[in-house]
Each structure stands twice: as structure tokens, then as C-alpha cells.
Design an enzyme around this catalytic site. Structure first.
Site, short mmCIF file in Angstrom:
data_model
loop_
_atom_site.label_atom_id
_atom_site.label_comp_id
_atom_site.label_asym_id
_atom_site.label_seq_id
_atom_site.Cartn_x
_atom_site.Cartn_y
_atom_site.Cartn_z
CD GLN A 12 -2.33 1.51 2.76
OE1 GLN A 12 -3.54 1.38 2.79
NE2 GLN A 12 -1.64 1.79 3.84
CB ALA A 84 7.43 -5.23 7.19
CB SER A 127 4.37 -0.11 13.64
OG SER A 127 3.06 -0.40 14.06
CD GLU A 129 -0.46 -2.97 16.35
OE1 GLU A 129 -0.35 -3.82 17.24
OE2 GLU A 129 -1.54 -2.44 16.05
CE1 TYR A 151 4.34 -5.22 11.37
CE2 TYR A 151 3.23 -4.12 13.20
CZ TYR A 151 3.79 -4.08 11.94
OH TYR A 151 3.81 -2.90 11.24
P1 NDP Z 1 2.04 -3.98 2.96
O1 NDP Z 1 1.83 -5.26 3.70
O2 NDP Z 1 0.98 -3.48 2.05
O3 NDP Z 1 3.39 -4.11 2.10
C1 NDP Z 1 4.49 -4.84 2.55
C2 NDP Z 1 5.53 -4.92 1.45
O4 NDP Z 1 6.68 -5.67 1.91
C3 NDP Z 1 5.05 -5.61 0.16
O5 NDP Z 1 5.57 -4.92 -0.95
C4 NDP Z 1 5.70 -6.99 0.28
O6 NDP Z 1 5.90 -7.63 -0.95
C5 NDP Z 1 7.03 -6.60 0.89
N1 NDP Z 1 7.77 -7.74 1.48
C6 NDP Z 1 7.32 -8.62 2.41
N2 NDP Z 1 8.27 -9.52 2.68
C7 NDP Z 1 9.35 -9.22 1.90
C8 NDP Z 1 10.64 -9.78 1.75
N3 NDP Z 1 11.03 -10.86 2.43
N4 NDP Z 1 11.50 -9.20 0.86
C9 NDP Z 1 11.12 -8.12 0.15
N5 NDP Z 1 9.90 -7.54 0.26
C10 NDP Z 1 9.03 -8.09 1.13
O7 NDP Z 1 2.41 -2.86 4.05
P2 NDP Z 1 2.02 -1.29 4.07
O8 NDP Z 1 2.33 -0.69 2.76
O9 NDP Z 1 0.68 -1.11 4.69
O10 NDP Z 1 3.06 -0.75 5.17
C11 NDP Z 1 4.38 -0.36 4.81
C12 NDP Z 1 5.30 -0.51 6.00
O11 NDP Z 1 4.83 0.32 7.07
C13 NDP Z 1 5.36 -1.92 6.60
O12 NDP Z 1 6.68 -2.12 7.09
C14 NDP Z 1 4.37 -1.87 7.75
O13 NDP Z 1 4.68 -2.84 8.73
C15 NDP Z 1 4.60 -0.46 8.23
N6 NDP Z 1 3.47 0.17 8.91
C16 NDP Z 1 2.26 0.20 8.31
C17 NDP Z 1 1.19 0.81 8.92
C18 NDP Z 1 -0.14 0.87 8.25
O14 NDP Z 1 -1.10 1.24 8.92
N7 NDP Z 1 -0.25 0.59 6.97
C19 NDP Z 1 1.33 1.43 10.26
C20 NDP Z 1 2.69 1.42 10.75
C21 NDP Z 1 3.70 0.79 10.11
P3 NDP Z 1 4.74 -8.58 -1.63
O15 NDP Z 1 3.85 -7.63 -2.39
O16 NDP Z 1 5.53 -9.48 -2.48
O17 NDP Z 1 4.01 -9.27 -0.49
P1 GDP Z 2 -3.46 -3.54 13.36
O1 GDP Z 2 -3.78 -2.39 14.26
O2 GDP Z 2 -2.17 -3.37 12.63
O3 GDP Z 2 -3.52 -4.86 14.03
O4 GDP Z 2 -4.55 -3.47 12.19
P2 GDP Z 2 -5.83 -4.38 11.85
O5 GDP Z 2 -6.62 -3.61 10.86
O6 GDP Z 2 -5.42 -5.76 11.47
O7 GDP Z 2 -6.61 -4.48 13.24
C1 GDP Z 2 -7.10 -3.33 13.90
C2 GDP Z 2 -7.99 -3.76 15.05
O8 GDP Z 2 -9.20 -4.32 14.54
C3 GDP Z 2 -7.39 -4.82 15.99
O9 GDP Z 2 -7.64 -4.45 17.31
C4 GDP Z 2 -8.17 -6.09 15.64
O10 GDP Z 2 -8.30 -7.01 16.73
C5 GDP Z 2 -9.52 -5.48 15.29
N1 GDP Z 2 -10.36 -6.38 14.47
C6 GDP Z 2 -11.65 -6.71 14.73
N2 GDP Z 2 -12.12 -7.54 13.78
C7 GDP Z 2 -11.11 -7.73 12.89
C8 GDP Z 2 -11.02 -8.48 11.68
O11 GDP Z 2 -11.94 -9.15 11.24
N3 GDP Z 2 -9.82 -8.42 11.02
C9 GDP Z 2 -8.77 -7.67 11.48
N4 GDP Z 2 -7.65 -7.61 10.76
N5 GDP Z 2 -8.84 -6.96 12.63
C10 GDP Z 2 -9.99 -6.99 13.33
#
Ligand code: NDP
Ligand code: GDP
Length: 323
Positions: A12, A84, A127, A129, A151
Site C-alpha cells: 500500500q 515487512a 509502527s 503497534e 510483529y
Molecule cells: P504492505 O503489507 O501493504 O506491504 C508490505 C511490502 O513488503 C510488500 O511490498 C511486500 O511484498 C514486501 N515484502 C514482504 N516480505 C518481503 C521480503 N522478504 N522481501 C522483500 N519484500 C518483502 O504494508 P504497508 O504498505 O501497509 O506498510 C508499509 C510498512 O509500514 C510496513 O513495514 C508496515 O509494517 C509499516 N506500517 C504500516 C502501517 C499501516 O497502517 N499501513 C502502520 C505502521 C507501520 P509482496 O507484495 O511481495 O508481499
Molecule cells: P493492526 O492495528 O495493525 O492490528 O490493524 P488491523 O486492521 O489488522 O486491526 C485493527 C484492530 O481491529 C485490531 O484491534 C483487531 O483485533 C480489530 N479487528 C476486529 N475484527 C477484525 C477483523 O476481522 N480483522 C482484522 N484484521 N482486525 C480486526
């Protein structure tokens, strides 16, 4: 022209960051892991219409050589480390992999940069988290961490190693402690997308209910497009530092669901069920960020409300499923 290397470009944030940096005239290089489904893996970049404007390079966080070669070849000015295993629920099923990719993977990337391009500016995707069982409300850069999942523990290791490389080697390495951020490109397993996809299915008559886990959990949700701008702003500062990026507003999962159902002209009460099986072994009950440092130093502020975010996501899922 500046060069940016993005790990996790197919995710994303990688997609929105690519769009943002291309708009600033960067050359964008993206690390992509080899997949048997390479035809669908660039879907987010395609959705934003940027796939032909970025250079995709094969590599994996678990393979130091591939990272060094990539950094050596493209000599990036800025490295955005976003890759990640990013899903909390999966991290209990695959804790070792999560530690290897989300934790150690960041160190492997830092090493590649230290070896092949130490002057590059480095962004670590930390994060909210990491605050887990929160020690203060709201959470700021000085709030103690208390990770509640494999995580979060892996992210905390990566976070401290980023600080460590900054202090040990003088690298321009910054961590963005980002609170949850969503969009139509959010992974389908995360709760907001599960909800908006479910709402769209119900609206179109493809399903009659949606099953969720803990709907009382509270999150500080923003829009990914706003949050990638904050990543870039961090790397434009003279001095590297860590920043909380958040909206400063927290809502229950149930509140987000109510907004999403309302956006489709439906009532949540008629369609949502809960299932204990979707509860987590340990929950993060409440996240609420204090973004004042980012506002003051970076001039950054979230611009999209939760109501707008829910409506945009529902609309996108309705369009996807109507195709
Ligand atoms: P996504 O899960 O959408 O994207 C993760 C990316 O990491 C994908 O491109 C995936 O590739 C790649 N990836 C996973 N494993 C490997 C590997 N072994 N080698 C190379 N690439 C790899 O995450 P987001 O875009 O939502 O988030 C971006 C970053 O920000 C992440 O590190 C996430 O943990 C962190 N983050 C996100 C938050 C959020 O709310 N979105 C909040 C705080 C932190 P593939 O497409 O092949 O799976
Ligand atoms: P996170 O904050 O990175 O864990 O993001 P998520 O979107 O996976 O989860 C946000 C919150 O929604 C957490 O507290 C989950 O326990 C809660 N939750 C409730 N129902 C669901 C579900 O069906 N799927 C996910 N992913 N989370 C859920």
C-alpha cells in the site's frame, strides 16, 4: 534528479510513495521479491497508473547480497524501507518469519546502505503497534514501548537498530512511528478493508453479513496518501530524527464500520456479527497518537477525515466488485 529506492514498493505505502515521489520528479527504484504471481503483484502500482514509471528490481530482505547489489547499482539518495511481514494476526502464526523479515530484514537493509551508500538518507517504517499495552494516552515520541505481538516486537528491534545506526555510524536514519493508515489499496486482511469490502458485497447482494472480531478496539486511522508525505518530509530535514505520525483522533472498529455502512446507505446493526475465533491472543486496545512534533518540525498535518476515508474506500470496493 534524485533517486529513491523503495523496499516494499508493491504494498500500500510503496504504491502511494511511488506516486508521490514521481510527482516530485524522482527516479524511483523498487525492490520486489520474486513471486510465481508476478503478473498480479504490481496491482497497486497499476491502480495508481505508475507501474511503467518505476524501475522494479528483484531482491529479498532475507538476501543481503541482493540488497547490496541493488544499492550499489542505483546509488539512491533516499532509501525508504517499507518492506515487512506487516500483518499482526499472521505474526502469531509465523513469529520466526516475522522476526526474520520485519526485524532482522531492516538491519540487513541498513547494512546494505552502510556498505554501499552510507550517505543515503534512510527511512524506517516503525509502527504505533510498538506502544501496544499503552503506557500513556496519547502516545508521543517519548512514550515507553510495550509490544504485544511478534510483529510489534520485531518492529521495535528494527526501530532501535535504526536509532543505533544513526548514533553509531552517523547515518541519516529516521524512524516514522506511523499510526494505522488506510486507503482503497489497503491489504484485504486489515479490518478497514475487510469492512469496506464486506459493505460493498452486501450492497451488491453478494453477501448478507460481515463477521468481525474485537469491534471495541480503538485506532487512530489516517489516509496512506497523507502518511507517505510525512515519510518524505522526514528525509528532507537536515538532522535525522523520529516522529509520531497520527491524526490525534481515535475511534472504535465499530465506529469505522458504522461510517462505512452509512456511506453505502446501510445499517451496520442489520449486517455485522462477531466471532471469538477472530479475537487475538493479546490485543492492543487503544492507540491514539500525539502528532504535535511532526506538526511543529515537519509542518505535517493529516488532511483526510475518517468519514472521508471510509467513503472513499467503500466507493472503491463497490467499483471493484461491479466490474
Ligand atoms: P504492505 O503489507 O501493504 O506491504 C508490505 C511490502 O513488503 C510488500 O511490498 C511486500 O511484498 C514486501 N515484502 C514482504 N516480505 C518481503 C521480503 N522478504 N522481501 C522483500 N519484500 C518483502 O504494508 P504497508 O504498505 O501497509 O506498510 C508499509 C510498512 O509500514 C510496513 O513495514 C508496515 O509494517 C509499516 N506500517 C504500516 C502501517 C499501516 O497502517 N499501513 C502502520 C505502521 C507501520 P509482496 O507484495 O511481495 O508481499
Ligand atoms: P493492526 O492495528 O495493525 O492490528 O490493524 P488491523 O486492521 O489488522 O486491526 C485493527 C484492530 O481491529 C485490531 O484491534 C483487531 O483485533 C480489530 N479487528 C476486529 N475484527 C477484525 C477483523 O476481522 N480483522 C482484522 N484484521 N482486525 C480486526
Amino acid at each position: 534528479m534524485k533517486t529513491a529506492l523503495i523496499t516494499g514498493i508493491t504494498g500500500q505505502d510503496g504504491a502511494y510513495l511511488s506516486e508521490f515521489l514521481l510527482g516530485k520528479n524522482y527516479r524511483v527504484i523498487g525492490l520486489m521479491r520474486r513471486s510465481a504471481s508476478s503478473d498480479v503483484i504490481g496491482e497497486r502500482l497499476r491502480w495508481l497508473g505508475v507501474i511503467d514509471k518505476v524501475t522494479l528490481v528483484e531482491g529479498n530482505l532475507t538476501d543481503l547480497g541482493s540488497l547490496i547489489r541493488t544499492v550499489q547499482t542505483y546509488q539512491p539518495d533516499e532509501v525508504y524501507h517499507l518492506a515487512a511481514q506487516s500483518f499482526v494476526a499472521t505474526s502469531w502464526q509465523q513469529p520466526s518469519l516475522t522476526g526474520l523479515v520485519t526485524g532482522l530484514g531492516a538491519v540487513t537493509m541498513l547494512e546494505a546502505v552502510r556498505i554501499a551508500r552510507p550517505q543515503a538518507r534512510f527511512y524506517q517504517a516503525s509502527s504505533s503497534e510498538m506502544f501496544g499495552k499503552v503506557q500513556a494516552i496519547p502516545q508521543s515520541e517519548t512514550t515507553p514501548f510495550y509490544p504485544r505481538s511478534p510483529y510489534a516486537a520485531a518492529k521495535l528491534y528494527a526501530h532501535w537498530m535504526t536509532v543505533n545506526y544513526r548514533e553509531s555510524f552517523g547515518m541519516h536514519a529516521s524512524s516514522g512511528i506511523l499510526f494505522n493508515h488506510e486507503s482503497p489499496l489497503r491489504g484485504i486482511e486489515f479490518v478497514t478493508r475487510r469492512i469496506t469490502d464486506g459493505v460493498a458485497r452486501i450492497k451488491l447482494g453478494l453477501a448478507d453479513h460481515l463477521t468481525l472480531g474485537n469491534v471495541e478496539a480503538k485506532r487512530d486511522w489516517g489516509h496512506a496518501r497523507d502518511y507517505v508525505r510525512a515519510m518524505w518530509l522526514m528525509l528532507q530535514q537536515n538532522v535525522a530524527d523520529d516522529y509520531v505520525i497520527a491524526t490525534g483522533r481515535t475511534m472504535r472498529v465499530a465506529d469505522f464500520a458504522a461510517l462505512a455502512f452509512a456511506a453505502a446507505g446501510l445499517s451496520m446493526d442489520d449486517h455485522v456479527r462477531t466471532d471469538q475465533a477472530l479475537m487475538r491472543p493479546a490485543e492492543v486496545e487503544l492507540l491514539l497518537g500525539d502528532p504535535r512534533k511532526a506538526e511543529r518540525v515537519l509542518g505535517w498535518k493529516a488532511s483526510v477525515t475518517l468519514e472521508q476515508l471510509a467513503a472513499e474506500m467503500v466507493e472503491a470496493d463497490l467499483a471493484r466488485l461491479s466490474r
